[in-house]
Each structure stands twice: as structure tokens, then as C-alpha cells.
Scaffold this motif. Structure first.
Motif, PDB file in Angstrom:
ATOM      1  N   ALA A 169       0.871  -1.173   0.000  1.00 30.03           N
ATOM      2  CA  ALA A 169       0.000   0.000   0.000  1.00 30.03           C
ATOM      3  C   ALA A 169       0.910   1.226   0.000  1.00 30.03           C
ATOM      4  N   ASP A 170       0.327   2.415  -0.060  1.00 28.82           N
ATOM      5  CA  ASP A 170       1.114   3.635   0.043  1.00 28.82           C
ATOM      6  C   ASP A 170       1.628   3.736   1.476  1.00 28.82           C
ATOM      7  N   GLU A 171       2.961   3.819   1.661  1.00 29.92           N
ATOM      8  CA  GLU A 171       3.513   3.793   3.015  1.00 29.92           C
ATOM      9  C   GLU A 171       4.865   4.471   3.087  1.00 29.92           C
ATOM     10  N   PHE A 172       5.128   5.068   4.246  1.00 26.49           N
ATOM     11  CA  PHE A 172       6.449   5.578   4.603  1.00 26.49           C
ATOM     12  C   PHE A 172       6.888   4.797   5.835  1.00 26.49           C
ATOM     13  N   LEU A 173       8.173   4.416   5.904  1.00 24.64           N
ATOM     14  CA  LEU A 173       8.641   3.641   7.051  1.00 24.64           C
ATOM     15  C   LEU A 173      10.027   4.061   7.492  1.00 24.64           C
ATOM     16  N   VAL A 174      10.328   3.732   8.746  1.00 20.47           N
ATOM     17  CA  VAL A 174      11.663   3.891   9.314  1.00 20.47           C
ATOM     18  C   VAL A 174      11.987   2.580  10.017  1.00 20.47           C
ATOM     19  N   VAL A 175      13.104   1.952   9.640  1.00 17.80           N
ATOM     20  CA  VAL A 175      13.529   0.704  10.276  1.00 17.80           C
ATOM     21  C   VAL A 175      14.135   1.050  11.630  1.00 17.80           C
ATOM     22  N   ILE A 176      13.679   0.350  12.673  1.00 19.95           N
ATOM     23  CA  ILE A 176      14.182   0.628  14.016  1.00 19.95           C
ATOM     24  C   ILE A 176      14.979  -0.535  14.598  1.00 19.95           C
ATOM     25  N   ALA A 177      14.892  -1.714  13.982  1.00 25.16           N
ATOM     26  CA  ALA A 177      15.662  -2.864  14.471  1.00 25.16           C
ATOM     27  C   ALA A 177      15.750  -3.909  13.367  1.00 25.16           C
ATOM     28  N   GLY A 178      16.836  -4.695  13.405  1.00 26.41           N
ATOM     29  CA  GLY A 178      16.989  -5.795  12.454  1.00 26.41           C
ATOM     30  C   GLY A 178      17.390  -5.331  11.071  1.00 26.41           C
ATOM     31  N   SER A 179      17.252  -6.241  10.113  1.00 26.93           N
ATOM     32  CA  SER A 179      17.615  -5.909   8.738  1.00 26.93           C
ATOM     33  C   SER A 179      16.898  -6.835   7.761  1.00 26.93           C
ATOM     34  N   ALA A 180      16.786  -6.347   6.539  1.00 34.02           N
ATOM     35  CA  ALA A 180      16.164  -7.129   5.469  1.00 34.02           C
ATOM     36  C   ALA A 180      16.669  -6.606   4.137  1.00 34.02           C
ATOM     37  N   THR A 216       6.770  -6.352  -3.911  1.00 33.63           N
ATOM     38  CA  THR A 216       8.031  -6.462  -3.195  1.00 33.63           C
ATOM     39  C   THR A 216       8.364  -7.915  -2.871  1.00 33.63           C
ATOM     40  N   THR A 217       9.656  -8.146  -2.714  1.00 37.05           N
ATOM     41  CA  THR A 217      10.167  -9.415  -2.214  1.00 37.05           C
ATOM     42  C   THR A 217      11.015  -9.086  -0.995  1.00 37.05           C
ATOM     43  N   TRP A 218      10.678  -9.697   0.129  1.00 37.11           N
ATOM     44  CA  TRP A 218      11.366  -9.478   1.399  1.00 37.11           C
ATOM     45  C   TRP A 218      12.217 -10.695   1.740  1.00 37.11           C
ATOM     46  N   THR A 219      13.490 -10.471   2.065  1.00 35.89           N
ATOM     47  CA  THR A 219      14.368 -11.514   2.575  1.00 35.89           C
ATOM     48  C   THR A 219      14.915 -11.010   3.904  1.00 35.89           C
ATOM     49  N   VAL A 220      14.453 -11.618   4.981  1.00 35.60           N
ATOM     50  CA  VAL A 220      14.822 -11.177   6.320  1.00 35.60           C
ATOM     51  C   VAL A 220      15.795 -12.183   6.922  1.00 35.60           C
ATOM     52  N   LYS A 221      16.985 -11.720   7.234  1.00 27.99           N
ATOM     53  CA  LYS A 221      17.996 -12.575   7.883  1.00 27.99           C
ATOM     54  C   LYS A 221      17.880 -12.457   9.397  1.00 27.99           C
ATOM     55  N   GLU A 222      17.557 -11.254   9.865  1.00 29.13           N
ATOM     56  CA  GLU A 222      17.443 -10.958  11.291  1.00 29.13           C
ATOM     57  C   GLU A 222      16.115 -10.227  11.480  1.00 29.13           C
ATOM     58  N   ARG A 223      15.281 -10.688  12.403  1.00 33.19           N
ATOM     59  CA  ARG A 223      13.962 -10.080  12.637  1.00 33.19           C
ATOM     60  C   ARG A 223      14.034  -8.575  12.429  1.00 33.19           C
ATOM     61  N   ILE A 224      13.140  -8.050  11.587  1.00 32.51           N
ATOM     62  CA  ILE A 224      13.111  -6.622  11.289  1.00 32.51           C
ATOM     63  C   ILE A 224      11.877  -5.994  11.924  1.00 32.51           C
ATOM     64  N   ARG A 225      12.030  -4.756  12.383  1.00 32.12           N
ATOM     65  CA  ARG A 225      10.921  -4.001  12.968  1.00 32.12           C
ATOM     66  C   ARG A 225      10.985  -2.594  12.396  1.00 32.12           C
ATOM     67  N   LYS A 226       9.818  -2.056  12.021  1.00 30.05           N
ATOM     68  CA  LYS A 226       9.755  -0.716  11.435  1.00 30.05           C
ATOM     69  C   LYS A 226       8.576   0.056  12.010  1.00 30.05           C
ATOM     70  N   ILE A 227       8.687   1.372  11.991  1.00 27.14           N
ATOM     71  CA  ILE A 227       7.568   2.262  12.254  1.00 27.14           C
ATOM     72  C   ILE A 227       7.047   2.672  10.892  1.00 27.14           C
ATOM     73  N   TYR A 228       5.734   2.583  10.720  1.00 28.57           N
ATOM     74  CA  TYR A 228       5.144   2.922   9.428  1.00 28.57           C
ATOM     75  C   TYR A 228       4.078   3.989   9.559  1.00 28.57           C
ATOM     76  N   VAL A 229       3.896   4.738   8.480  1.00 30.13           N
ATOM     77  CA  VAL A 229       2.814   5.717   8.352  1.00 30.13           C
ATOM     78  C   VAL A 229       2.134   5.435   7.022  1.00 30.13           C
ATOM     79  N   THR A 230       0.817   5.285   7.062  1.00 29.63           N
ATOM     80  CA  THR A 230       0.074   4.940   5.861  1.00 29.63           C
ATOM     81  C   THR A 230      -1.330   5.535   5.959  1.00 29.63           C
ATOM     82  N   PRO A 231      -1.993   5.748   4.843  1.00 31.67           N
ATOM     83  CA  PRO A 231      -3.388   6.202   4.928  1.00 31.67           C
ATOM     84  C   PRO A 231      -4.219   5.152   5.679  1.00 31.67           C
TER      85      PRO A 231
END
Length: 153
Positions: A99-110, A136-151
Motif C-alpha cells: 500500500a502507500d507507506e512511509f517507514l523507518v527501520v528501528i531494528a533488524g535488517s532485510a 516487493t520481495t522481502w528476505t529477512v535474515k534478522e527479525r526486522i521491525r519498522k515504524i510505518y505511516v500509511t493512509p
């Protein structure tokens, strides 16, 4: 840049009801079809690392690697239809339509690939934006956490 995961909305295990007068929030968690409430005091700062986000398996038809699980906790929905929340995903891989989204990763990586473009590494502090319909295709090696803003829906 930013990511959003609209496909997980249906699989969400938490909703948040925010009381502006008291500054508290109640999460409604589904547990085997039952809904139970957990109070979160938002009048003082809270660490997003302390949020109890319940994960559920990702739809098997979208999984490309491992047994990833994902979940989210909606933090606040404004009168203006904007949703702000925390989303996380465990190790594994999956495909999604965003969906339409803005995010900031706060932990982990992908590593995320958008519309079959170049893979992009996301790590704490990285920001990204998805457009509605991005594949999108997500490949997560280490649990990822993000803050998101979306309609808001």
C-alpha cells in the motif's frame, strides 16, 4: 524511502483504541477467535522494543523461503485518516503487494526488492517509501521491525 504491508492488514492480530482524554490505549488482541484487551499507558514515552507484537505465519502462497511470521500493532489513527504503527517480520522470505507507506527501520535488517528492481538493504535508521501496488520481495535474515505511516483504511 519507505515500505508498507497492506496484505498483512487482514492477518493483523492487534487493533488499538486510543483515548485522547486519558492518554491510554487499549489493544484488542485476537486469541483463538477471542478478543482480550491490554492497556498501554501512552502518557509517558515507551520503547517500541517493549511492544508485544504477536506474530502469525505468513500466507504459504507468498512464502519463498523459511517459515516467516509477521504481525503489527497499530499505535494511533488520527482524525485525518493516517495510521502510524509498528510492524515486524521474523527471518524468512515472502512476496507482497504494498500500500502507500512511509517507514523507518528501528531494528533488524532485510533485503527488499521493489518491482523486480535492485535489492536494497534496510537496517536501523533507514527510511523508505512504497507506492500503492508496488510488488516487493522481502528476505529477512534478522527479525526486522519498522515504524510505518500509511493512509488509514
Amino acid at each position: 524511502m519507505c515500505w508498507i504491508h497492506d496484505g498483512l492488514r487482514a492477518a493483523s492480530v492487534s487493533d488499538l483504541i486510543y483515548n485522547l482524554e486519558t492518554g491510554t490505549a487499549t489493544t484488542m488482541n485476537e486469541n483463538d477467535g477471542q478478543r482480550d484487551a491490554t492497556r498501554i499507558d501512552l502518557t509517558a514515552s515507551k520503547s517500541v522494543d517493549d511492544l508485544d507484537i504477536r506474530l502469525e505465519p505468513i500466507d504459504a502462497s507468498t512464502v519463498i523461503q523459511g517459515l516467516p511470521q509477521a504481525g503489527l500493532m497499530e499505535l494511533l489513527t488520527y482524525a485525518e485518516p493516517v495510521e502510524v504503527g509498528v510492524w515486524e517480520m521474523s527471518a524468512g522470505g515472502c512476496r507482497d503487494v504494498e500500500a502507500d507507506e512511509f517507514l523507518v527501520v528501528i531494528a533488524g535488517s532485510a533485503v527488499v526488492t521493489v518491482n523486480d528492481g535492485q535489492p536494497q538493504l534496510l537496517k536501523p535508521g533507514d527510511m523508505m517509501r512504497f507506492r500503492r501496488g508496488d510488488r516487493t520481495t522481502w528476505t529477512v535474515k534478522e527479525r526486522i521491525r519498522k515504524i510505518y505511516v500509511t493512509p488509514a483504511a
